[in-house]
Design an enzyme around this catalytic site. Structure first.
Site, PDB file in Angstrom:
ATOM      1  N   ASN A  11       0.865  -1.175   0.000  1.00 28.84           N
ATOM      2  CA  ASN A  11       0.000   0.000   0.000  1.00 28.84           C
ATOM      3  C   ASN A  11       0.905   1.229   0.000  1.00 28.84           C
ATOM      4  O   ASN A  11       1.515   1.559   1.014  1.00 28.84           O
ATOM      5  CB  ASN A  11      -0.884  -0.051   1.254  1.00 28.84           C
ATOM      6  N   ARG A  89      -2.763  -2.275  -3.274  1.00 27.49           N
ATOM      7  CA  ARG A  89      -3.929  -1.424  -3.098  1.00 27.49           C
ATOM      8  C   ARG A  89      -3.791  -0.300  -4.121  1.00 27.49           C
ATOM      9  O   ARG A  89      -2.788   0.419  -4.136  1.00 27.49           O
ATOM     10  CB  ARG A  89      -3.947  -0.833  -1.695  1.00 27.49           C
ATOM     11  N   HIS A 178     -12.799   3.360   0.173  1.00 23.63           N
ATOM     12  CA  HIS A 178     -12.886   2.385   1.282  1.00 23.63           C
ATOM     13  C   HIS A 178     -13.633   1.117   0.864  1.00 23.63           C
ATOM     14  O   HIS A 178     -14.138   0.379   1.715  1.00 23.63           O
ATOM     15  CB  HIS A 178     -13.623   2.981   2.516  1.00 23.63           C
ATOM     16  N   HIS A 206     -17.190   3.518   8.301  1.00 20.77           N
ATOM     17  CA  HIS A 206     -15.741   3.295   8.391  1.00 20.77           C
ATOM     18  C   HIS A 206     -15.134   4.591   8.928  1.00 20.77           C
ATOM     19  O   HIS A 206     -15.049   5.591   8.211  1.00 20.77           O
ATOM     20  CB  HIS A 206     -15.169   2.941   7.011  1.00 20.77           C
ATOM     21  N   GLY A 210      -9.365   8.672   7.616  1.00 23.05           N
ATOM     22  CA  GLY A 210     -10.364   8.942   6.592  1.00 23.05           C
ATOM     23  C   GLY A 210     -11.678   8.323   7.062  1.00 23.05           C
ATOM     24  O   GLY A 210     -11.657   7.270   7.701  1.00 23.05           O
ATOM     25  N   ARG A 239      -9.981  16.276   7.004  1.00 22.85           N
ATOM     26  CA  ARG A 239     -10.818  16.702   5.876  1.00 22.85           C
ATOM     27  C   ARG A 239     -12.181  17.173   6.380  1.00 22.85           C
ATOM     28  O   ARG A 239     -12.730  16.619   7.330  1.00 22.85           O
ATOM     29  CB  ARG A 239     -11.050  15.545   4.898  1.00 22.85           C
ATOM     30  N   ASP A 281      -6.239  13.483  15.816  1.00 23.83           N
ATOM     31  CA  ASP A 281      -6.304  12.165  16.432  1.00 23.83           C
ATOM     32  C   ASP A 281      -7.372  12.136  17.525  1.00 23.83           C
ATOM     33  O   ASP A 281      -7.303  12.908  18.478  1.00 23.83           O
ATOM     34  CB  ASP A 281      -4.922  11.828  17.020  1.00 23.83           C
ATOM     35  N   MET A 282      -8.343  11.248  17.380  1.00 26.34           N
ATOM     36  CA  MET A 282      -9.471  11.210  18.302  1.00 26.34           C
ATOM     37  C   MET A 282      -9.047  10.994  19.744  1.00 26.34           C
ATOM     38  O   MET A 282      -9.609  11.585  20.660  1.00 26.34           O
ATOM     39  CB  MET A 282     -10.451  10.119  17.830  1.00 26.34           C
ATOM     40  N   GLY A 329     -10.317   2.678  12.943  1.00 33.72           N
ATOM     41  CA  GLY A 329      -9.719   2.945  14.260  1.00 33.72           C
ATOM     42  C   GLY A 329     -10.699   3.532  15.266  1.00 33.72           C
ATOM     43  O   GLY A 329     -10.759   3.096  16.425  1.00 33.72           O
ATOM     44  N   GLU A 332     -13.937   1.058  15.690  1.00 32.50           N
ATOM     45  CA  GLU A 332     -13.667  -0.194  16.424  1.00 32.50           C
ATOM     46  C   GLU A 332     -13.344   0.038  17.894  1.00 32.50           C
ATOM     47  O   GLU A 332     -13.530  -0.855  18.714  1.00 32.50           O
ATOM     48  CB  GLU A 332     -12.470  -0.928  15.779  1.00 32.50           C
ATOM     49  N   GLU A 382      -8.378  -4.807   5.481  1.00 30.04           N
ATOM     50  CA  GLU A 382      -8.255  -4.601   4.034  1.00 30.04           C
ATOM     51  C   GLU A 382      -7.103  -5.435   3.456  1.00 30.04           C
ATOM     52  O   GLU A 382      -7.186  -5.934   2.340  1.00 30.04           O
ATOM     53  CB  GLU A 382      -8.021  -3.109   3.739  1.00 30.04           C
TER      54      GLU A 382
HETATM   55  P1  ADP Z   1      -6.370   5.150   8.958  1.00 31.67           P
HETATM   56  O1  ADP Z   1      -7.585   5.734   8.322  1.00 31.67           O
HETATM   57  O2  ADP Z   1      -5.141   5.992   8.797  1.00 31.67           O
HETATM   58  O3  ADP Z   1      -6.159   3.662   8.681  1.00 31.67           O
HETATM   59  P2  ADP Z   1      -7.171   4.250  11.594  1.00 31.67           P
HETATM   60  O4  ADP Z   1      -8.272   3.394  11.075  1.00 31.67           O
HETATM   61  O5  ADP Z   1      -6.016   3.595  12.254  1.00 31.67           O
HETATM   62  O6  ADP Z   1      -6.642   5.280  10.531  1.00 31.67           O
HETATM   63  O7  ADP Z   1      -7.857   5.253  12.657  1.00 31.67           O
HETATM   64  C1  ADP Z   1      -7.147   6.278  13.281  1.00 31.67           C
HETATM   65  C2  ADP Z   1      -8.094   6.959  14.267  1.00 31.67           C
HETATM   66  O8  ADP Z   1      -8.559   5.986  15.218  1.00 31.67           O
HETATM   67  C3  ADP Z   1      -7.433   8.076  15.062  1.00 31.67           C
HETATM   68  O9  ADP Z   1      -8.310   9.192  15.155  1.00 31.67           O
HETATM   69  C4  ADP Z   1      -7.267   7.439  16.435  1.00 31.67           C
HETATM   70  O10 ADP Z   1      -7.274   8.387  17.477  1.00 31.67           O
HETATM   71  C5  ADP Z   1      -8.496   6.571  16.510  1.00 31.67           C
HETATM   72  N1  ADP Z   1      -8.368   5.551  17.560  1.00 31.67           N
HETATM   73  C6  ADP Z   1      -7.556   4.474  17.567  1.00 31.67           C
HETATM   74  N2  ADP Z   1      -7.668   3.832  18.766  1.00 31.67           N
HETATM   75  C7  ADP Z   1      -8.580   4.522  19.500  1.00 31.67           C
HETATM   76  C8  ADP Z   1      -9.133   4.380  20.814  1.00 31.67           C
HETATM   77  N3  ADP Z   1      -8.774   3.383  21.606  1.00 31.67           N
HETATM   78  N4  ADP Z   1     -10.057   5.277  21.208  1.00 31.67           N
HETATM   79  C9  ADP Z   1     -10.420   6.297  20.419  1.00 31.67           C
HETATM   80  N5  ADP Z   1      -9.943   6.494  19.182  1.00 31.67           N
HETATM   81  C10 ADP Z   1      -9.028   5.631  18.729  1.00 31.67           C
END
Ligand code: ADP
Length: 402
Positions: A11, A89, A178, A206, A210, A239, A281-282, A329, A332, A382
């Site tokens: 990827n 990918r 996605h 998703h 993104g 975004r 970052d969440m 992320g 889940e 993926e």
């Molecule tokens: P990408 O789209 O780059 O593949 P991911 O699917 O890994 O990204 O998702 C990244 C996001 O998931 C970030 O905003 C991160 O903070 C969030 N995240 C990952 N683990 C947790 C968690 N335990 N609680 C809250 N948010 C999380």
């Protein structure tokens, strides 16, 4: 099992290379890693046998150098000879590719004609394909497209309400992304619920860096939130998602912003980052929200609200909701975002089970109570989907005796 049982999944991003050596049936990952900051101060790290390793790359190393380092690494760890093929990918398959395909000279020519649809992504993906052709000329390669799964959308869903000629002459339409994730998650959700995919109706969110959402009916995408580019739809890490198209002119005339400034604003400075002013970052935003930061709280609420609103719109494509599925992320792992989204959607009969939600789902992934419309968590994969597609296309080829 033959000796060649693994698939190398690649990827390539604008300055990164993610890779994994995967056994397609079991999903077992023999080796995985990442090269980052390519073209600049590049670094290369990988995990093998539960051990992390770092390799120094020459200053200014580019994608091809990283792939060459990867191949040497596979050789040193006795994995090169286990490869049955390489799966890439590829972001945009346009209308040309509605499923994964074997890389042949003819398909490369077709792919080259799609570069204009994803100028930042597809040419980089092609570099990966060309590097492998040079470095491992005998190996079969397969392209797996982010857009392919959405080629089942009807014209009323994929067209913008713009002059039809723009579609006919310039392929301007909604494509969605996605798709590999939606394909995997919709299969897995049906499996986990013990229902047949050909008679299933899912809303899927998703939510990662993104973010997008999709209505999947009987295993096919009916509509999705991303469009011609991944900018349309839900707010994301950086975004904006949907905006008033009139905003660009306003920013240009009133704030003197150039086209480049405006696209940087929409793609890199908006979403969770723009609203919170803290991070994309969440997890970081939630740490600030817990300490009472108003904009961090607002970013979380706005994010959940707009996602719920979009899911509500996508639900109009379904006759029933077998499940609302969260993945990515945030989807889940983040109980708070999921709970805020479901609270906004009580009209659909969602009732959260606090404990199941805190645990990111019970054994079948459920986060709602037994008398609720079902919402669940399914971890996306993926890479495994890319490995499986690659393997099955190669197996077909071998059956045909090619
Ligand atoms: P990408 O789209 O780059 O593949 P991911 O699917 O890994 O990204 O998702 C990244 C996001 O998931 C970030 O905003 C991160 O903070 C969030 N995240 C990952 N683990 C947790 C968690 N335990 N609680 C809250 N948010 C999380």
């Amino acid at each position: 099992m033959t000796a060649q049982q693994n698939i190398l999944v690649l990827n390539l991003g604008s300055s990164s290379l993610k890779f994994a050596v995967i056994q397609p049936q079991s999903g077992h990952v023999a080796l995985s890693g990442l090269a980052e900051r390519l073209g600049n101060d590049a670094r290369f790290e990988y995990k093998f046998d539960d051990q992390k390793h770092d390799i120094e790359l020459a200053n200014g190393a580019v994608h091809k150098d990283a792939i060459s380092t990867l191949i040497s690494t596979l050789e040193q760890n006795n994995l090169l000879t286990t490869l049955a093929g390489v799966g890439h990918r590829v972001v945009h398959g346009g209308e040309t590719f509605s499923e994964s395909m074997l890389i042949t000279q003819e398909n490369i020519e077709k792919l080259d004609q799609l570069n204009h649809l994803a100028p930042l992504h597809n040419p980089v993906n092609m570099e990966g394909i060309h590097s492998i052709s040079e470095l491992l000329p005998q190996i079969h390669q397969v392209a797996v497209f982010d857009t392919a799964f959405h080629q089942t959308m009807e014209d009323k869903a994929y067209l913008y309400a713009l002059p039809y000629e723009l579609y006919e002459q310039h392929a301007i339409r909604r494509y969605g992304f996605h798709g590999t994730s939606y394909r995997y998650v919709s299969q897995k959700a049906a499996q986990q619920l013990g229902i047949s995919q050909s008679d299933s109706q899912f809303l899927i969110a998703h939510l990662g860096n993104g973010c997008s959402a999709c209505a999947v009916k009987n295993g096919e995408s009916v509509d999705t939130s991303m469009g011609l580019t991944p900018l349309e739809g839900l707010p994301m890490g950086t975004r904006s998602g949907d905006l008033d198209p009139g905003l660009s002119e306003y920013l240009n005339q009133q704030l003197d912003m150039t086209q480049d400034d405006i696209m940087t604003l929409y793609n890199k400075q908006s979403g969770l980052l723009g609203v919170s002013g803290i991070s994309n970052d969440m997890r970081t935003i939630q740490q600030h929200a817990e300490k009472g930061d108003r904009r961090a709280n607002l970013a979380i609420e706005l994010f959940a609200y707009k996602i719920a609103r979009y899911l509500g719109a996508l639900a109009t494509n379904l006759e029933r909701i077998d499940a609302l599925v969260f993945t990515g992320g945030i989807g889940e792992n983040d109980a708070l975002t999921r709970s805020l989204i479901l609270e906004q959607m009580t009209i659909f009969g969602f009732k959260l089970d606090g404990e199941r939600n805190q645990q990111n789902g019970d054994e079948s992934g459920r986060i709602t109570s037994d008398d609720s419309t079902l919402a669940m968590v399914v971890a996306t994969n993926e890479e495994m989907m890319i490995a499986q597609d690659t393997q099955s296309i190669i197996a077909q080829l071998q059956d045909e005796g090619a």
